[in-house]
Scaffold this motif. Structure first.
Motif, mmCIF file in Angstrom:
data_model
loop_
_atom_site.group_PDB
_atom_site.id
_atom_site.type_symbol
_atom_site.label_atom_id
_atom_site.label_comp_id
_atom_site.label_asym_id
_atom_site.label_seq_id
_atom_site.Cartn_x
_atom_site.Cartn_y
_atom_site.Cartn_z
ATOM 1 N N GLN A 452 24.753 70.393 -5.951
ATOM 2 C CA GLN A 452 24.150 70.404 -4.613
ATOM 3 C C GLN A 452 23.157 69.261 -4.449
ATOM 4 N N ARG A 453 22.655 68.721 -5.561
ATOM 5 C CA ARG A 453 21.595 67.727 -5.510
ATOM 6 C C ARG A 453 22.006 66.462 -6.275
ATOM 7 N N PRO A 454 22.812 65.595 -5.682
ATOM 8 C CA PRO A 454 23.204 64.360 -6.376
ATOM 9 C C PRO A 454 22.018 63.469 -6.740
ATOM 10 N N THR A 455 20.900 63.593 -5.998
ATOM 11 C CA THR A 455 19.710 62.800 -6.309
ATOM 12 C C THR A 455 19.154 63.148 -7.680
ATOM 13 N N LEU A 456 19.371 64.394 -8.119
ATOM 14 C CA LEU A 456 18.815 64.845 -9.404
ATOM 15 C C LEU A 456 19.757 64.566 -10.570
ATOM 16 N N LEU A 457 20.941 64.036 -10.293
ATOM 17 C CA LEU A 457 21.911 63.755 -11.349
ATOM 18 C C LEU A 457 21.636 62.379 -11.952
ATOM 19 N N ASP A 458 21.837 62.259 -13.262
ATOM 20 C CA ASP A 458 21.585 60.998 -13.959
ATOM 21 C C ASP A 458 22.319 59.840 -13.287
ATOM 22 N N GLU A 459 21.614 58.762 -13.030
ATOM 23 C CA GLU A 459 22.170 57.642 -12.263
ATOM 24 C C GLU A 459 23.305 56.942 -12.999
ATOM 25 N N THR A 460 23.239 56.871 -14.322
ATOM 26 C CA THR A 460 24.318 56.240 -15.092
ATOM 27 C C THR A 460 25.624 56.997 -14.887
ATOM 28 N N THR A 462 26.291 59.131 -12.292
ATOM 29 C CA THR A 462 26.672 59.045 -10.876
ATOM 30 C C THR A 462 27.427 57.754 -10.580
ATOM 31 N N ALA A 463 26.974 56.660 -11.172
ATOM 32 C CA ALA A 463 27.613 55.362 -10.940
ATOM 33 C C ALA A 463 29.032 55.302 -11.504
ATOM 34 N N GLN A 464 29.332 56.148 -12.499
ATOM 35 C CA GLN A 464 30.655 56.125 -13.123
ATOM 36 C C GLN A 464 31.647 57.074 -12.447
ATOM 37 N N LEU A 465 31.193 57.844 -11.470
ATOM 38 C CA LEU A 465 32.085 58.758 -10.756
ATOM 39 C C LEU A 465 32.865 57.956 -9.716
ATOM 40 N N ILE A 479 21.531 62.415 1.070
ATOM 41 C CA ILE A 479 22.397 61.588 1.922
ATOM 42 C C ILE A 479 22.220 60.114 1.563
ATOM 43 N N GLN A 480 20.980 59.710 1.315
ATOM 44 C CA GLN A 480 20.714 58.319 0.940
ATOM 45 C C GLN A 480 21.387 57.972 -0.387
ATOM 46 N N THR A 481 21.295 58.887 -1.358
ATOM 47 C CA THR A 481 21.955 58.670 -2.654
ATOM 48 C C THR A 481 23.462 58.543 -2.477
ATOM 49 N N ILE A 482 24.035 59.405 -1.640
ATOM 50 C CA ILE A 482 25.484 59.369 -1.410
ATOM 51 C C ILE A 482 25.885 58.048 -0.759
ATOM 52 N N LYS A 483 25.090 57.584 0.206
ATOM 53 C CA LYS A 483 25.389 56.300 0.855
ATOM 54 C C LYS A 483 25.375 55.152 -0.150
ATOM 55 N N GLU A 484 24.412 55.212 -1.074
ATOM 56 C CA GLU A 484 24.302 54.147 -2.074
ATOM 57 C C GLU A 484 25.463 54.166 -3.060
ATOM 58 N N ALA A 490 27.782 54.067 8.280
ATOM 59 C CA ALA A 490 26.594 54.662 8.913
ATOM 60 C C ALA A 490 26.995 55.847 9.782
ATOM 61 N N GLU A 491 28.141 55.707 10.513
ATOM 62 C CA GLU A 491 28.608 56.802 11.378
ATOM 63 C C GLU A 491 28.968 58.029 10.554
ATOM 64 N N GLU A 492 29.653 57.817 9.413
ATOM 65 C CA GLU A 492 30.040 58.944 8.568
ATOM 66 C C GLU A 492 28.817 59.590 7.934
ATOM 67 N N GLY A 493 27.829 58.789 7.586
ATOM 68 C CA GLY A 493 26.585 59.329 7.044
ATOM 69 C C GLY A 493 25.879 60.237 8.037
ATOM 70 N N LYS A 494 25.914 59.867 9.323
ATOM 71 C CA LYS A 494 25.294 60.693 10.357
ATOM 72 C C LYS A 494 26.018 62.029 10.530
ATOM 73 N N ARG A 495 27.315 62.051 10.196
ATOM 74 C CA ARG A 495 28.098 63.279 10.368
ATOM 75 C C ARG A 495 27.906 64.271 9.223
ATOM 76 N N LEU A 496 27.371 63.824 8.090
ATOM 77 C CA LEU A 496 27.286 64.682 6.904
ATOM 78 C C LEU A 496 26.569 66.019 7.145
ATOM 79 N N PRO A 497 25.441 66.049 7.890
ATOM 80 C CA PRO A 497 24.768 67.345 8.077
ATOM 81 C C PRO A 497 25.532 68.311 8.969
#
Length: 609
Positions: A452-460, A462-465, A479-484, A490-497
């Motif tokens: 539920q929280r990709p921000t809390l997942l190890d960045e190394t 996450t980058a390999q997924l 949402i910011q982590t997912i965009k990165e 940008a339009e799809e990011g706005k639709r996520l919630p």
């Protein structure tokens, strides 16, 4: 449908009087000089004279309006439907304004939508807004799934989304992200069903005790998975073979039972010996703690005085040897290690081995490991390392043209993945999971991480997924982590919630672009599908029925008879109520209409309703 407004090499505006555009709808622009470019709707807008508004914002700007009027649209009276479409491939020149637009045939966009045949891939859902293409679908791609939609269960009427599992060798690992109630766990269940269908060995860590596939979904003729999976519980069916642990393994396990200080780590490194059993290690720790509490002077005093039995003499001689060897270790640290070892033993961790898991993997099954989160963290470190080591040893031996014991490629799957590989601090399984994320592809070991929280997942990690399934996400940081980490626009990011439960964006290097899909209906159901308020209602009804059956043997009776009946009522109802408690319960039952309460000149009577 026509092209209107100012166009570019990668974006166009499309207008229609009759067709209401949908998000992610696919279109073909009839421009032969550009080889009929294809695109996808990323923004929609409708206008009619009953909704006056300024056109200085949004996609209906002055340029679009002028073009609409020039090609015959009556801005004052027509309903006008507009869409912004993004081309899949950049055109070598801007699209011609006024060009006709149509829906594609399946053959025209097959390479964009289908990367694997149904028998070779994971049939996970339906590509959204592809019902216009359903008539041209070949028969092998029809009737593959059912979808739960606005009006209940329906059959497939669009292009199936088939994930090419074989491409994971080149683009490894999958991430499943989504908030609570987004359909993330449901999507993970569908993935696991498909892995079982293909007999791909998988190791699943289930902290919620929900990955059971015995109960089938009503209304779906799905296959049974009874023979394709096995469920094991830590301490009951599987555990850790302590004698196979290295000193580093013992450190990791005990760190999961409670954080270790430098002094505690020194205790482990000093005391643990190769091939130690749990009993020998725990006894050595316990004896050392007792010896340190007594002190060297007292132990030597007992030995000097004599007058002891043989067993007592041997005990104090053992204490002296331990103090001579480990006497500099602090008592508090030794006690801390003793407590951690005892906690893991009490949880049953050292009472079994992983043979049941290995047998399931060899048989191509899905092996679900259940237990408390902290215990799963401890056990996962050991079992993933052990299985990955077996697979790696086999592959390394094969590359060196040596004979090695075969161990199959496999997937590691976990929900609440941020507990196993958190960002910013260590966890028992984190190091081996990072190693698999970076090198597992070479050995045929892959990850499916849901959180539920990709921000809390190890960045190394996450980058390999390389493939990410993104369900509804509300938190701005996530949402910011997912965009990165994806190519979501940008339009799809706005639709996520605002995504419906079960809808997801798939950002995959395998597909080459982001796709919007709806996850198919699972063939099995979670044991947690009962609404907790329905459960409460059921239990209350059950309790009332049991009380009525107990009272029914004695009705009618007077209020004064409760004292006489008290032992019989409490025994039959398995209660320990006093007279006042029974009076309150009888009052409630009479108010709810289950029994009758009648006041007479002589007594208050309770009778059958």
């Amino acid at each position: 449908m026509q092209i209107v407004g100012v166009t570019t090499q990668h974006e166009v505006y499309v207008a229609s009087k009759t067709h209401k555009f949908r998000m992610n709808e696919m279109l073909v622009i009839e421009d032969d000089s550009l080889y009929q470019p294809k695109g996808e709707v990323v923004e929609t807008f409708s206008y009619n004279r009953y909704i006056p508004m300024g056109f200085d914002k949004g996609i209906a700007d002055d340029q679009v309006l002028k073009t609409l009027e020039q090609i015959g649209y009556d801005i004052g009276s027509d309903d006008i439907h507009l869409a912004k479409a993004r081309l899949f491939e950049e055109a070598i020149q801007p699209i011609q304004t006024g060009a006709q637009v149509r829906h594609p045939h399946f053959e025209e966009i097959q390479h964009l939508l289908v990367k694997a045949q149904p028998e070779d891939g994971l049939i996970l859902g339906e590509v959204k807004s592809t019902d216009f293409i359903s008539e041209t679908l070949p028969s092998p791609l029809t009737g593959l799934l059912s979808i739960h939609d606005h009006h209940g269960l329906r059959e497939q009427n669009g292009v199936p989304f088939i994930f090419d599992i074989r491409s994971m060798q080149q683009y490894p690992h999958i991430g499943v992200f989504g908030g609570s109630g987004s359909g993330k766990s449901f999507g993970l269940r569908v993935m696991l069903e498909e892995l079982m269908k293909l007999h791909i060995p998988s190791l699943v860590f289930d902290p919620h005790f929900e990955m059971n596939f015995a109960a089938q979904t009503e209304g779906i003729e799905g296959r049974s998975y009874e023979q394709n999976y096995t469920v094991v519980q830590i301490g009951k069916d599987v555990g850790v073979d302590f004698s196979a642990l290295t000193t580093r393994d013992v450190e990791r396990l005990l760190a999961a039972a409670g954080s270790l200080t430098e002094s505690m780590i020194n205790v482990i490194q000093s005391i643990h010996k190769r091939k130690d059993s749990y009993q020998s290690f725990s006894d050595r720790i316990a004896h050392l703690a007792e010896a340190l509490e007594m002190g060297k002077q007292k132990v030597e005093g007992f030995l000097h005085d004599g007058g002891m039995t043989r067993e007592e003499m041997e005990r104090y001689q053992l204490f002296k040897r331990l103090l001579d060897q480990y006497g500099s270790l602090p008592l508090a640290s030794v006690k801390g290690i003793q407590w951690r070892v005892h906690r893991l033993h009490q949880a049953g961790l050292f009472q079994q081995n992983i043979r049941a898991i290995e047998e399931g993997m060899y048989a191509g099954k899905l092996v679900v490991v259940q237990g408390a989160v902290w215990l799963l963290q401890v056990f996962s470190s050991y079992v993933i390392g052990a299985l990955y080591g077996k697979r790696r040893a086999y592959r390394d031996a094969k590359l060196q043209h040596m004979q090695g014991e075969f161990f199959p490629p496999f997937l590691v799957v976990t929900d609440e993945a941020h507990n196993f590989a958190p960002k910013g601090f260590d966890a028992p399984a984190k190091s081996v999971l990072k190693e698999i994320a970076q090198e597992g592809r070479k050995y045929g070991v892959f990850l499916i991480f849901a959180t539920q929280r990709p921000t809390l997942l190890d960045e190394t990690i996450t980058a390999q997924l390389n493939t990410k399934f993104v369900f509804r996400t509300v938190r701005g940081t996530d949402i910011q982590t997912i965009k990165e980490e994806t190519d979501l626009t940008a339009e799809e990011g706005k639709r996520l919630p605002y995504l419906r439960s079960g809808d997801a964006f798939v950002s995959s290097a395998i597909m080459g672009r982001t796709m919007a899909i709806r996850i198919r209906m699972a063939h099995s159901t979670s044991p947690h599908t009962l609404n907790p308020f329905d459960e409460l209602e059921q239990m209350n009804a059950k309790g009332v029925d049991e009380l009525i059956s107990v009272l029914d043997e004695h009705l009618p009776f007077a209020e004064m008879d409760i004292m006489t009946l008290l032992p019989h009522l409490n025994t039959a109802a398995k209660k320990s109520w006093d007279v006042q408690a029974w009076k309150k319960e009888l009052e409630r039952l009479s108010e709810d209409g289950y029994i009758k309460k009648e006041k007479t000149p002589f007594a208050t009577m309770y009778t059958r309703s």
